[in-house]
Design a protein around this motif. Structure first.
Motif, PDB file in Angstrom:
ATOM      1  N   PHE A 231       0.861  -1.184   0.000  1.00  0.00           N
ATOM      2  CA  PHE A 231       0.000   0.000   0.000  1.00  0.00           C
ATOM      3  C   PHE A 231       0.895   1.232   0.000  1.00  0.00           C
ATOM      4  CE2 PHE A 231      -3.005  -3.125   1.732  1.00  0.00           C
ATOM      5  CZ  PHE A 231      -4.052  -2.911   0.859  1.00  0.00           C
ATOM      6  N   HIS A 232       0.654   2.095  -0.973  1.00  0.00           N
ATOM      7  CA  HIS A 232       1.451   3.318  -1.079  1.00  0.00           C
ATOM      8  C   HIS A 232       0.664   4.478  -0.517  1.00  0.00           C
ATOM      9  CE1 HIS A 232       4.238   1.157  -3.603  1.00  0.00           C
ATOM     10  NE2 HIS A 232       3.228   0.783  -4.380  1.00  0.00           N
ATOM     11  N   GLY A 233       1.264   5.158   0.459  1.00  0.00           N
ATOM     12  CA  GLY A 233       0.619   6.344   1.011  1.00  0.00           C
ATOM     13  C   GLY A 233       1.511   7.552   0.798  1.00  0.00           C
ATOM     14  N   HIS A 234       1.513   8.397   1.817  1.00  0.00           N
ATOM     15  CA  HIS A 234       2.309   9.611   1.748  1.00  0.00           C
ATOM     16  C   HIS A 234       2.628   9.925   3.196  1.00  0.00           C
ATOM     17  CE1 HIS A 234       3.470  13.667   0.862  1.00  0.00           C
ATOM     18  NE2 HIS A 234       2.430  14.173   1.494  1.00  0.00           N
ATOM     19  N   GLY A 235       3.887   9.702   3.555  1.00  0.00           N
ATOM     20  CA  GLY A 235       4.262   9.746   4.969  1.00  0.00           C
ATOM     21  C   GLY A 235       4.293  11.146   5.559  1.00  0.00           C
ATOM     22  N   GLY A 236       4.417  11.194   6.889  1.00  0.00           N
ATOM     23  CA  GLY A 236       4.495  12.492   7.567  1.00  0.00           C
ATOM     24  C   GLY A 236       4.446  12.319   9.079  1.00  0.00           C
ATOM     25  N   HIS A 237       4.130  13.419   9.776  1.00  0.00           N
ATOM     26  CA  HIS A 237       4.127  13.404  11.245  1.00  0.00           C
ATOM     27  C   HIS A 237       2.864  12.712  11.773  1.00  0.00           C
ATOM     28  CE1 HIS A 237       4.784  14.571  15.342  1.00  0.00           C
ATOM     29  NE2 HIS A 237       5.912  15.216  14.998  1.00  0.00           N
ATOM     30  N   GLY A 238       3.064  11.884  12.773  1.00  0.00           N
ATOM     31  CA  GLY A 238       1.933  11.184  13.383  1.00  0.00           C
ATOM     32  C   GLY A 238       0.946  12.133  14.030  1.00  0.00           C
ATOM     33  N   ALA A 239       1.397  13.343  14.382  1.00  0.00           N
ATOM     34  CA  ALA A 239       0.510  14.321  15.020  1.00  0.00           C
ATOM     35  C   ALA A 239      -0.285  15.130  14.008  1.00  0.00           C
ATOM     36  CB  ALA A 239       1.339  15.258  15.898  1.00  0.00           C
ATOM     37  N   ALA A 240       0.065  14.982  12.710  1.00  0.00           N
ATOM     38  CA  ALA A 240      -0.642  15.756  11.672  1.00  0.00           C
ATOM     39  C   ALA A 240      -1.077  14.852  10.526  1.00  0.00           C
ATOM     40  CB  ALA A 240       0.264  16.872  11.148  1.00  0.00           C
ATOM     41  N   PRO A 241      -1.960  13.881  10.834  1.00  0.00           N
ATOM     42  CA  PRO A 241      -2.338  12.891   9.816  1.00  0.00           C
ATOM     43  C   PRO A 241      -3.049  13.496   8.617  1.00  0.00           C
ATOM     44  CG  PRO A 241      -3.774  12.740  11.746  1.00  0.00           C
ATOM     45  CD  PRO A 241      -2.669  13.672  12.109  1.00  0.00           C
ATOM     46  N   GLN A 242      -3.641  14.684   8.822  1.00  0.00           N
ATOM     47  CA  GLN A 242      -4.367  15.311   7.709  1.00  0.00           C
ATOM     48  C   GLN A 242      -3.443  15.669   6.552  1.00  0.00           C
ATOM     49  OE1 GLN A 242      -3.509  16.744  10.485  1.00  0.00           O
ATOM     50  NE2 GLN A 242      -2.954  18.900  10.193  1.00  0.00           N
ATOM     51  N   ARG A 243      -2.126  15.725   6.843  1.00  0.00           N
ATOM     52  CA  ARG A 243      -1.178  16.032   5.761  1.00  0.00           C
ATOM     53  C   ARG A 243      -0.557  14.765   5.178  1.00  0.00           C
ATOM     54  NH1 ARG A 243       2.139  20.094   8.897  1.00  0.00           N
ATOM     55  NH2 ARG A 243       0.533  21.520   9.628  1.00  0.00           N
ATOM     56  N   THR A 244      -1.087  13.623   5.549  1.00  0.00           N
ATOM     57  CA  THR A 244      -0.522  12.359   5.053  1.00  0.00           C
ATOM     58  C   THR A 244      -1.609  11.532   4.384  1.00  0.00           C
ATOM     59  OG1 THR A 244      -1.041  10.974   6.975  1.00  0.00           O
ATOM     60  CG2 THR A 244       0.955  12.327   7.127  1.00  0.00           C
ATOM     61  N   VAL A 245      -1.154  10.483   3.710  1.00  0.00           N
ATOM     62  CA  VAL A 245      -2.071   9.401   3.308  1.00  0.00           C
ATOM     63  C   VAL A 245      -1.502   8.166   3.994  1.00  0.00           C
ATOM     64  CG1 VAL A 245      -2.999   8.041   1.411  1.00  0.00           C
ATOM     65  CG2 VAL A 245      -2.615  10.496   1.101  1.00  0.00           C
ATOM     66  N   ASP A 246      -2.263   7.634   4.937  1.00  0.00           N
ATOM     67  CA  ASP A 246      -1.708   6.663   5.885  1.00  0.00           C
ATOM     68  C   ASP A 246      -1.795   5.209   5.387  1.00  0.00           C
ATOM     69  OD1 ASP A 246      -0.976   5.143   8.006  1.00  0.00           O
ATOM     70  OD2 ASP A 246      -2.388   6.020   9.447  1.00  0.00           O
ATOM     71  N   PRO A 247      -0.670   4.617   4.995  1.00  0.00           N
ATOM     72  CA  PRO A 247      -0.706   3.236   4.497  1.00  0.00           C
ATOM     73  C   PRO A 247      -0.909   2.197   5.607  1.00  0.00           C
ATOM     74  CG  PRO A 247       1.566   4.007   4.561  1.00  0.00           C
ATOM     75  CD  PRO A 247       0.706   5.167   4.975  1.00  0.00           C
ATOM     76  N   VAL A 248      -0.617   2.556   6.869  1.00  0.00           N
ATOM     77  CA  VAL A 248      -0.855   1.634   7.994  1.00  0.00           C
ATOM     78  C   VAL A 248      -2.364   1.430   8.151  1.00  0.00           C
ATOM     79  CG1 VAL A 248      -0.597   1.287  10.488  1.00  0.00           C
ATOM     80  CG2 VAL A 248       1.289   2.275   9.169  1.00  0.00           C
ATOM     81  N   MET A 249      -3.093   2.534   8.011  1.00  0.00           N
ATOM     82  CA  MET A 249      -4.566   2.485   8.049  1.00  0.00           C
ATOM     83  C   MET A 249      -5.102   1.576   6.943  1.00  0.00           C
ATOM     84  SD  MET A 249      -7.033   3.880   9.620  1.00  0.00           S
ATOM     85  CE  MET A 249      -8.593   4.689   9.561  1.00  0.00           C
ATOM     86  N   MET A 250      -4.530   1.741   5.743  1.00  0.00           N
ATOM     87  CA  MET A 250      -4.996   0.920   4.612  1.00  0.00           C
ATOM     88  C   MET A 250      -4.720  -0.558   4.876  1.00  0.00           C
ATOM     89  SD  MET A 250      -3.941   3.008   1.193  1.00  0.00           S
ATOM     90  CE  MET A 250      -2.679   4.161   1.661  1.00  0.00           C
ATOM     91  N   ALA A 251      -3.526  -0.827   5.391  1.00  0.00           N
ATOM     92  CA  ALA A 251      -3.150  -2.224   5.664  1.00  0.00           C
ATOM     93  C   ALA A 251      -4.102  -2.829   6.691  1.00  0.00           C
ATOM     94  CB  ALA A 251      -1.698  -2.287   6.153  1.00  0.00           C
ATOM     95  N   ALA A 252      -4.370  -2.064   7.749  1.00  0.00           N
ATOM     96  CA  ALA A 252      -5.243  -2.556   8.818  1.00  0.00           C
ATOM     97  C   ALA A 252      -6.647  -2.839   8.275  1.00  0.00           C
ATOM     98  CB  ALA A 252      -5.308  -1.524   9.939  1.00  0.00           C
ATOM     99  N   ARG A 253      -7.138  -1.892   7.468  1.00  0.00           N
ATOM    100  CA  ARG A 253      -8.477  -2.047   6.901  1.00  0.00           C
ATOM    101  C   ARG A 253      -8.525  -3.265   5.963  1.00  0.00           C
ATOM    102  NH1 ARG A 253     -10.200   3.545   5.324  1.00  0.00           N
ATOM    103  NH2 ARG A 253     -11.531   3.608   7.141  1.00  0.00           N
ATOM    104  N   PHE A 254      -7.469  -3.418   5.169  1.00  0.00           N
ATOM    105  CA  PHE A 254      -7.430  -4.550   4.232  1.00  0.00           C
ATOM    106  C   PHE A 254      -7.438  -5.887   4.978  1.00  0.00           C
ATOM    107  CE2 PHE A 254      -4.996  -7.873   2.103  1.00  0.00           C
ATOM    108  CZ  PHE A 254      -5.743  -8.018   0.945  1.00  0.00           C
ATOM    109  N   ILE A 255      -6.618  -5.982   6.021  1.00  0.00           N
ATOM    110  CA  ILE A 255      -6.496  -7.253   6.764  1.00  0.00           C
ATOM    111  C   ILE A 255      -7.855  -7.688   7.310  1.00  0.00           C
ATOM    112  CG2 ILE A 255      -5.503  -8.321   8.846  1.00  0.00           C
ATOM    113  CD1 ILE A 255      -2.989  -6.524   8.285  1.00  0.00           C
ATOM    114  N   VAL A 256      -8.635  -6.727   7.773  1.00  0.00           N
ATOM    115  CA  VAL A 256      -9.956  -7.051   8.301  1.00  0.00           C
ATOM    116  C   VAL A 256     -10.948  -7.307   7.161  1.00  0.00           C
ATOM    117  CG1 VAL A 256     -11.882  -6.197   9.685  1.00  0.00           C
ATOM    118  CG2 VAL A 256      -9.527  -5.793  10.439  1.00  0.00           C
TER     119      VAL A 256
END
Ligand code: ZN
Ligand code: ZN
Length: 446
Positions: A231-256
């Motif tokens: 899953f390709h996202g767009h990394g950044g600061h954990g405190a400012a997720p609105q400026r990222t595209v979070d691939p960990v979220m995608m992975a978690a959602r996919f696994i479920v």
């Protein structure tokens, strides 16, 4: 060994002359069984030594040089014509005994990159380099049992060679655990440099009582595919997720979500499994990474179920990325082993002989969910039978089943420890009868 003057197998000439039809004569198990048992008893000390030597010095996929050399020496001593290095480390041993079909008997050669913890006197302490890393090696899948049974079967069949006519094609296959050895042998001309066999047989041991055998008509093991998704996202600061595209979220959602392909799309009465076994992504608690990689395995029995699952898995991965407004994920599905499909005709013939020899200890079982690349030979057009033999004391198996004893270690456990003699003896007896039944069926023109 004592021989019967008159062959115990049906003679083609006799049945050609007979007016009764169809003739359902089968091999004379009542007389053959004690002959085979006597042969095994006489050969066992040597087979035991061979088994323990191979067990103590295992080799992993495509490194089975010493193991193959040991088997080559055994087969040459029996009078087989042996060709080595077929499919890297595999070998082919041929024995011709007049006109008749060619029957293939396969063993695997390889062990696993893991540490044995059985504490047996003949346990492996050997190490090797595997995927660039030092590792212990152990015969924790019992392929050493198969090798000893394979040599013992060859020996027994030669002692009974007035009972059959045709060609024995004994093959020792490398790299079963990586499901690549059968393909390697075929690519190296197994069925072109040598004659393609008319029938094929293989056995595998398992964590049930020795002296017992299980078999299946039709599907015997699963299709295996491996799955890799990034899953390709767009990394950044954990405190400012609105400026990222979070691939960990995608992975978690996919696994479920991918499990809904199993529970909502696949027919619940059909077998199908997807398991994610590895997740790689990220380095620190407050950094959202650019990418996350998932690895998994997909197992099915039927091709149509497989196709449905692959499509559903791919769709789910793409949908998950789309939901996050991320680029499309990289999806790689690599085909592994295909299901082993046992031939109804071969099984029916062998099953009659094995039922006569083993009674209720020989019984049908549901297909097994692991995979096995013996399917490569079957799919190359060799009608075959693959069956299983037990390895543990019946009392220990009973105690484990009724909860009064500990659970018994299965294949791939560091504690997997078959009881050699009764396991190997059953392997030889069953395989010998299966091969004799196939020669007999052919001699009767069926
Ligand atoms: Zn295995
Ligand atoms: Zn195995």
């Amino acid at each position: 060994m004592k021989r019967f003057a008159k062959p115990l197998l049906a003679s083609a000439a006799f049945y050609a002359a007979a007016t009764l039809s169809p003739v359902h004569a089968e091999i004379d198990v009542i007389n053959l069984k004690p002959m085979i048992e006597k042969s095994v008893e006489a050969d066992y000390p040597k087979l035991d030594a061979l088994y323990k030597d191979i067990h103590a010095h295992p080799e992993v996929a495509f490194q089975e040089v010493k193991t193959a050399a040991k088997l080559a020496a055994e087969m040459r001593a029996l009078g087989f014509e042996v060709t080595e290095k077929v499919g890297k480390t595999g070998l082919v041993a041929i024995y011709k005994n007049g006109d008749g079909p060619t029957i293939m008997v396969r063993t695997e050669l390889d062990a696993l990159p893991m540490e044995e913890k059985t504490g047996l006197a003949y346990a492996s302490h050997d190490k090797t380099v595997w995927n660039g890393q030092d590792t212990f090696v152990a015969h924790s899948c019992g392929h050493d049992i198969h090798m000893a049974s394979w040599v013992g079967t060859a020996k027994t069949l030669l002692g009974l060679k007035d009972q059959w006519h045709g060609t024995l094609m004994f093959i020792a296959q490398p790299a079963e655990e990586t499901v690549s050895g059968a393909k390697a042998m075929l690519a190296d001309g197994l069925f072109t440099r040598f004659k393609k066999p008319d029938f094929g047989f293989a056995l595998h041991d398992g964590a049930f009582a020795y002296g017992n055998l299980t078999y299946r008509v039709g599907t015997g093991s699963s299709n295996s595919d491996s799955l890799e998704i990034t899953f390709h996202g767009h990394g950044g600061h954990g405190a400012a997720p609105q400026r990222t595209v979070d691939p960990v979220m995608m992975a978690a959602r996919f696994i479920v979500d991918v499990q809904s392909v199993i529970s909502r799309e696949k027919d619940p009465t059909e077998f199908g499994v997807v398991s994610i076994g590895a997740i790689h992504g990220g380095s620190a608690e407050n950094i959202i990474p650019d990418d996350v990689l998932l690895r998994g395995t997909i197992r099915t029995f039927k091709p149509e179920v497989r196709a449905k699952m692959l499509a559903g898995i791919e769709r789910t991965a793409k949908a998950v990325a789309a939901m996050s407004d991320a680029p499309a994920p990289d999806i790689r599905i690599t085909e592994g082993a295909k299901a082993v499909i046992n031939d109804p005709g071969v099984v029916e013939t062998a099953a009659k002989a094995l039922k006569a020899a083993f009674g209720d200890k020989f019984r049908p079982s549901p297909p097994l969910t692991p995979s096995e690349d013996f399917s490569e030979f079957v799919n190359a057009g060799v009608p075959s039978m693959f069956f299983n033999i037990g390895v543990y004391e019946p009392e220990r198996v009973a105690a484990a089943r009724n909860g009064t004893g500990p659970e018994l270690p299965s294949n791939h456990s560091p504690l997997f420890a078959p009881v050699p003699k009764p396991t190997i003896a059953t392997g030889i007896e069953a395989m010998t009868l299966a091969v004799l039944s196939a020669f007999d069926q052919h001699a009767r023109g069926k």
